[in-house]
Write a protein that holds these residues in place. Structure first.
Motif, PDB file in Angstrom:
ATOM      1  N   VAL A 112       0.863  -1.177   0.000  1.00 33.96           N
ATOM      2  CA  VAL A 112       0.000   0.000   0.000  1.00 33.96           C
ATOM      3  C   VAL A 112       0.898   1.224   0.000  1.00 33.96           C
ATOM      4  N   ASP A 113       0.735   2.060  -1.045  1.00 29.73           N
ATOM      5  CA  ASP A 113       1.616   3.213  -1.225  1.00 29.73           C
ATOM      6  C   ASP A 113       0.827   4.515  -1.198  1.00 29.73           C
ATOM      7  N   SER A 114       1.555   5.629  -1.097  1.00 29.62           N
ATOM      8  CA  SER A 114       0.905   6.941  -1.072  1.00 29.62           C
ATOM      9  C   SER A 114       1.730   7.983  -1.826  1.00 29.62           C
ATOM     10  N   ASP A 115       2.584   7.532  -2.764  1.00 29.84           N
ATOM     11  CA  ASP A 115       3.481   8.469  -3.436  1.00 29.84           C
ATOM     12  C   ASP A 115       2.864   9.124  -4.662  1.00 29.84           C
ATOM     13  N   ASN A 116       1.678   8.696  -5.087  1.00 28.87           N
ATOM     14  CA  ASN A 116       0.951   9.366  -6.160  1.00 28.87           C
ATOM     15  C   ASN A 116      -0.231  10.105  -5.562  1.00 28.87           C
ATOM     16  N   THR A 117      -0.569  11.246  -6.107  1.00 28.24           N
ATOM     17  CA  THR A 117      -1.652  12.052  -5.548  1.00 28.24           C
ATOM     18  C   THR A 117      -3.005  11.607  -6.084  1.00 28.24           C
ATOM     19  N   GLY A 118      -4.048  12.066  -5.404  1.00 34.37           N
ATOM     20  CA  GLY A 118      -5.410  11.849  -5.892  1.00 34.37           C
ATOM     21  C   GLY A 118      -6.101  10.621  -5.369  1.00 34.37           C
ATOM     22  N   TYR A 119      -5.421   9.830  -4.549  1.00 30.91           N
ATOM     23  CA  TYR A 119      -6.065   8.638  -3.997  1.00 30.91           C
ATOM     24  C   TYR A 119      -6.996   9.038  -2.859  1.00 30.91           C
ATOM     25  N   THR A 120      -7.861   8.122  -2.492  1.00 27.08           N
ATOM     26  CA  THR A 120      -8.744   8.337  -1.350  1.00 27.08           C
ATOM     27  C   THR A 120      -8.302   7.412  -0.228  1.00 27.08           C
TER      28      THR A 120
ATOM     29  N   SER B 168      -6.179   6.050   3.018  1.00 26.99           N
ATOM     30  CA  SER B 168      -4.814   6.162   3.519  1.00 26.99           C
ATOM     31  C   SER B 168      -3.757   5.781   2.490  1.00 26.99           C
ATOM     32  N   GLY B 169      -4.168   5.260   1.351  1.00 22.59           N
ATOM     33  CA  GLY B 169      -3.193   4.857   0.347  1.00 22.59           C
ATOM     34  C   GLY B 169      -3.866   4.106  -0.786  1.00 22.59           C
TER      35      GLY B 169
ATOM     36  N   ALA C  64      -3.704  -9.991 -12.131  1.00 25.85           N
ATOM     37  CA  ALA C  64      -3.146  -9.501 -13.391  1.00 25.85           C
ATOM     38  C   ALA C  64      -3.111 -10.598 -14.445  1.00 25.85           C
ATOM     39  N   ASN C  65      -3.411 -10.210 -15.688  1.00 24.55           N
ATOM     40  CA  ASN C  65      -3.324 -11.119 -16.831  1.00 24.55           C
ATOM     41  C   ASN C  65      -2.049 -10.915 -17.640  1.00 24.55           C
ATOM     42  N   ILE C  66      -1.288  -9.865 -17.329  1.00 22.40           N
ATOM     43  CA  ILE C  66      -0.102  -9.545 -18.120  1.00 22.40           C
ATOM     44  C   ILE C  66       1.104  -9.387 -17.209  1.00 22.40           C
ATOM     45  N   ASP C  67       2.295  -9.485 -17.810  1.00 25.20           N
ATOM     46  CA  ASP C  67       3.527  -9.401 -17.030  1.00 25.20           C
ATOM     47  C   ASP C  67       3.677  -8.065 -16.315  1.00 25.20           C
ATOM     48  N   ALA C  68       3.134  -6.984 -16.895  1.00 26.34           N
ATOM     49  CA  ALA C  68       3.290  -5.658 -16.285  1.00 26.34           C
ATOM     50  C   ALA C  68       2.464  -5.501 -15.021  1.00 26.34           C
ATOM     51  N   GLY C  69       1.565  -6.432 -14.778  1.00 27.07           N
ATOM     52  CA  GLY C  69       0.744  -6.376 -13.578  1.00 27.07           C
ATOM     53  C   GLY C  69      -0.502  -5.534 -13.758  1.00 27.07           C
ATOM     54  N   LEU C  70      -1.215  -5.322 -12.675  1.00 29.05           N
ATOM     55  CA  LEU C  70      -2.441  -4.533 -12.689  1.00 29.05           C
ATOM     56  C   LEU C  70      -2.141  -3.040 -12.721  1.00 29.05           C
ATOM     57  N   ALA C  71      -3.174  -2.266 -12.985  1.00 34.15           N
ATOM     58  CA  ALA C  71      -3.106  -0.820 -12.766  1.00 34.15           C
ATOM     59  C   ALA C  71      -3.058  -0.563 -11.264  1.00 34.15           C
ATOM     60  N   ASN C  72      -2.793   0.657 -10.880  1.00 35.18           N
ATOM     61  CA  ASN C  72      -2.919   1.049  -9.472  1.00 35.18           C
ATOM     62  C   ASN C  72      -4.396   1.054  -9.113  1.00 35.18           C
ATOM     63  N   ILE C  73      -4.759   0.437  -8.030  1.00 34.97           N
ATOM     64  CA  ILE C  73      -6.161   0.342  -7.618  1.00 34.97           C
ATOM     65  C   ILE C  73      -6.361   1.135  -6.333  1.00 34.97           C
ATOM     66  N   ASP C  74      -7.205   2.150  -6.420  1.00 38.52           N
ATOM     67  CA  ASP C  74      -7.459   3.007  -5.262  1.00 38.52           C
ATOM     68  C   ASP C  74      -8.571   2.451  -4.388  1.00 38.52           C
ATOM     69  N   SER C  75      -9.647   1.951  -5.003  1.00 35.14           N
ATOM     70  CA  SER C  75     -10.760   1.457  -4.196  1.00 35.14           C
ATOM     71  C   SER C  75     -11.649   0.544  -5.018  1.00 35.14           C
ATOM     72  N   LEU C  76     -12.382  -0.279  -4.320  1.00 34.43           N
ATOM     73  CA  LEU C  76     -13.471  -1.076  -4.888  1.00 34.43           C
ATOM     74  C   LEU C  76     -14.755  -0.605  -4.234  1.00 34.43           C
TER      75      LEU C  76
ATOM     76  N   SER D 226      -0.789   0.522  -7.267  1.00 37.14           N
ATOM     77  CA  SER D 226      -1.552   0.948  -6.104  1.00 37.14           C
ATOM     78  C   SER D 226      -2.525  -0.069  -5.587  1.00 37.14           C
ATOM     79  N   SER D 227      -3.047   0.185  -4.388  1.00 34.73           N
ATOM     80  CA  SER D 227      -3.977  -0.732  -3.757  1.00 34.73           C
ATOM     81  C   SER D 227      -4.928  -0.048  -2.822  1.00 34.73           C
ATOM     82  N   SER D 228      -5.992  -0.724  -2.471  1.00 37.73           N
ATOM     83  CA  SER D 228      -6.969  -0.074  -1.604  1.00 37.73           C
ATOM     84  C   SER D 228      -7.824  -1.077  -0.880  1.00 37.73           C
ATOM     85  N   SER D 229      -8.609  -0.565   0.036  1.00 34.19           N
ATOM     86  CA  SER D 229      -9.568  -1.386   0.747  1.00 34.19           C
ATOM     87  C   SER D 229     -10.920  -1.268   0.090  1.00 34.19           C
TER      88      SER D 229
END
Length: 466
Positions: free
Chosen positions: A5-13, A15-16, A99-111, A142-145
């Motif tokens: 869980v990261d917070s180095d990109n802006t605009g997330y909702t 804690s990360g 993820a279906n590809i080697d590059a992995g998933l996009a950053n995920i902020d929330s579900l 990215s990741s989220s709850s």
């Protein structure tokens, strides 16, 4: 989750954001409780700073639910929403995105799961995992709850309503604002209306919340009858308590109607906060997982001032988080702050310059003057009696502002997902213009479903007296 869980990109909702590992099979697991087995809309808020799509596989309770596309968003701090529908069973459900590809998933902020009677389940610290070949990427992921889009009253959406509401009886060009307000109050049992702002608009450009008083008084007189059908209608005292005033020519703000007539800096900035703009900030700052829809049925100055204030006073990350909670639905282009709103990076905006006109009655027997007189105005109590029999431009139903909340009502019906305006609903269908801006598309669904929603409106009007 396979990652961090990261917070180095802006605009997330929150804690990360989730940063899954860059490899096939790396993913995130959510658990959610639902009361009823049904089809639910789920939304992933994500960022993908690369051009290539980062496709993921979705599974629900161990069964594949198909793939989800996460196309590029233009930057790792630019967020968009990917929406799908899934079948959930009553009780606990496990949702896994990998993820279906080697590059992995996009950053995920929330579900977000759309529906009522939802709650997040206990994930027990586990995440989805898979053995697969790993690879590297220059992105930060990215990741989220998980979060449930619901409230204590089971209402999936919340909205702040701004309207250039006229004095009653109406003597200017805004009788349809009164029409829309009657309909909005009759549907306020299904969505959380968190505020009413009297904003400047049309030609006098006056903002006066006292213009609402006759409507609130009429609503009070039918409230008891309405609550015999649904106890979720807001009380008249509550409605009065969330009424706010914006600024207009009567406050020394020299607003000219329409776009291209002055610079937005003449209308917003230091010393131009209002109780309306402050109330919008307070509503968006609430600890509520649901985004705040702002239906702009008059001038957009108040929401523009709210955004300006937050961008000035808060850090860039805090401002981005605030902006990420807003969903602005603009009707027409009613003053220069419209352009300011459209230029805010990442702000979710539906711009309805023409599509809203699909709500205008075409002379049909389900919306003409005779219909509204029989089914809404006559013998339907004091609130129905306030409904004007015509607008400025058509006899019967005009309600040019109704699409700014009615897309949420069709969302409650499961017709469309309001987070994806490309899906046709009762507020229209819109085209993705990039950077979370949605532009005029088609009003065909508004026209084709008129019989259905007008029958609902008729039934609710009957509730006022039966």
């Amino acid at each position: 989750m396979d990652g961090s869980v990261d917070s180095d990109n802006t605009g997330y909702t929150g804690s990360g954001f989730a940063n899954p590992d860059n490899r096939i099979g790396a993913g995130i697991t959510w658990r959610v409780n639902v009361e009823f087995a049904s089809t639910y809309g789920i939304e992933f808020r994500y960022a993908n700073g690369e051009e290539a799509n980062r496709e993921g596989n979705l599974s629900v309770n161990g069964s594949s639910a198909g793939n989800v596309d996460f196309p590029g968003t233009g930057g790792w701090s630019t967020w968009n929403v990917a929406s799908v529908s899934v079948e959930l069973q009553a009780g606990m459900n496990e949702i896994v995105l990998s993820a279906n590809i080697d590059a992995g998933l996009a950053n995920i902020d929330s579900l977000a799961v759309q529906g009522s009677e939802l709650s997040a389940g206990d994930c027990g610290g586990t995440g989805s995992s898979s053995s697969s070949s790993s690879s590297s990427s220059s992105s930060s992921s990215s990741s989220s709850s998980s979060s449930s889009s619901t409230s204590s009253g089971g209402k999936p959406y919340r909205i702040f309503w701004t309207s250039d509401f006229p004095p009653i009886p109406v003597t200017n060009s805004d009788p349809d604002d009164v029409q829309t307000m009657v309909r909005l109050l009759l549907y306020s049992n299904e969505i959380d209306v968190e505020g009413f702002v009297a904003s400047a608009g049309t030609y006098s450009m006056v903002a006066n919340k006292a213009n609402y008083n006759k409507v609130w008084n009429a609503y009070e007189q039918v409230y008891d009858n309405l609550t015999t059908h649904d106890a979720n209608y807001p009380s008249p005292d509550h409605v009065r308590s969330i009424s706010y005033e914006g600024l207009g020519n009567n406050h020394g703000i020299p607003i000219k109607w329409g776009c291209g007539k002055q610079n937005w800096s003449e209308l917003i900035g230091e010393g131009k906060d209002s109780e309306g703009s402050n109330a919008i900030i307070d509503a968006a700052d609430k600890d509520d997982p649901r985004p705040l829809w702002v239906g702009v049925a008059g001038g957009p100055r108040e929401v523009a001032q709210a955004i300006w204030r937050v961008r000035k006073d808060r850090s860039s990350a805090e401002a981005a988080a605030f902006i990420a909670k807003l969903r602005v639905f603009l009707i027409l282009c009613q003053d220069a702050t419209h352009d300011y709103i459209m230029d805010v990076p990442g702000l979710f905006v539906i711009e309805s310059r023409k599509t809203y006109q699909a709500f205008f009655c075409d002379g049909g027997s389900n919306c003409n003057r005779s219909w509204v007189e029989q089914n809404v105005i006559q013998n339907h109590g004091p609130l129905g009696a306030l409904y004007p029999p015509k607008g400025c431009c058509t006899e019967g139903v005009q309600e040019g502002d109704t699409p700014a909340f009615y897309h949420l009502i069709s969302g409650v019906r499961g017709i469309n997902n309001p987070e994806n305006p490309a899906e046709a609903g009762w507020g229209g269908q819109y085209v993705n213009g990039g950077d979370n801006k949605w532009l005029d598309g088609s009003g065909a669904k508004i026209r084709s479903d008129r019989n259905r929603y007008q029958q609902e409106f008729k039934e609710r009007a009957d509730w006022m007296v039966k």
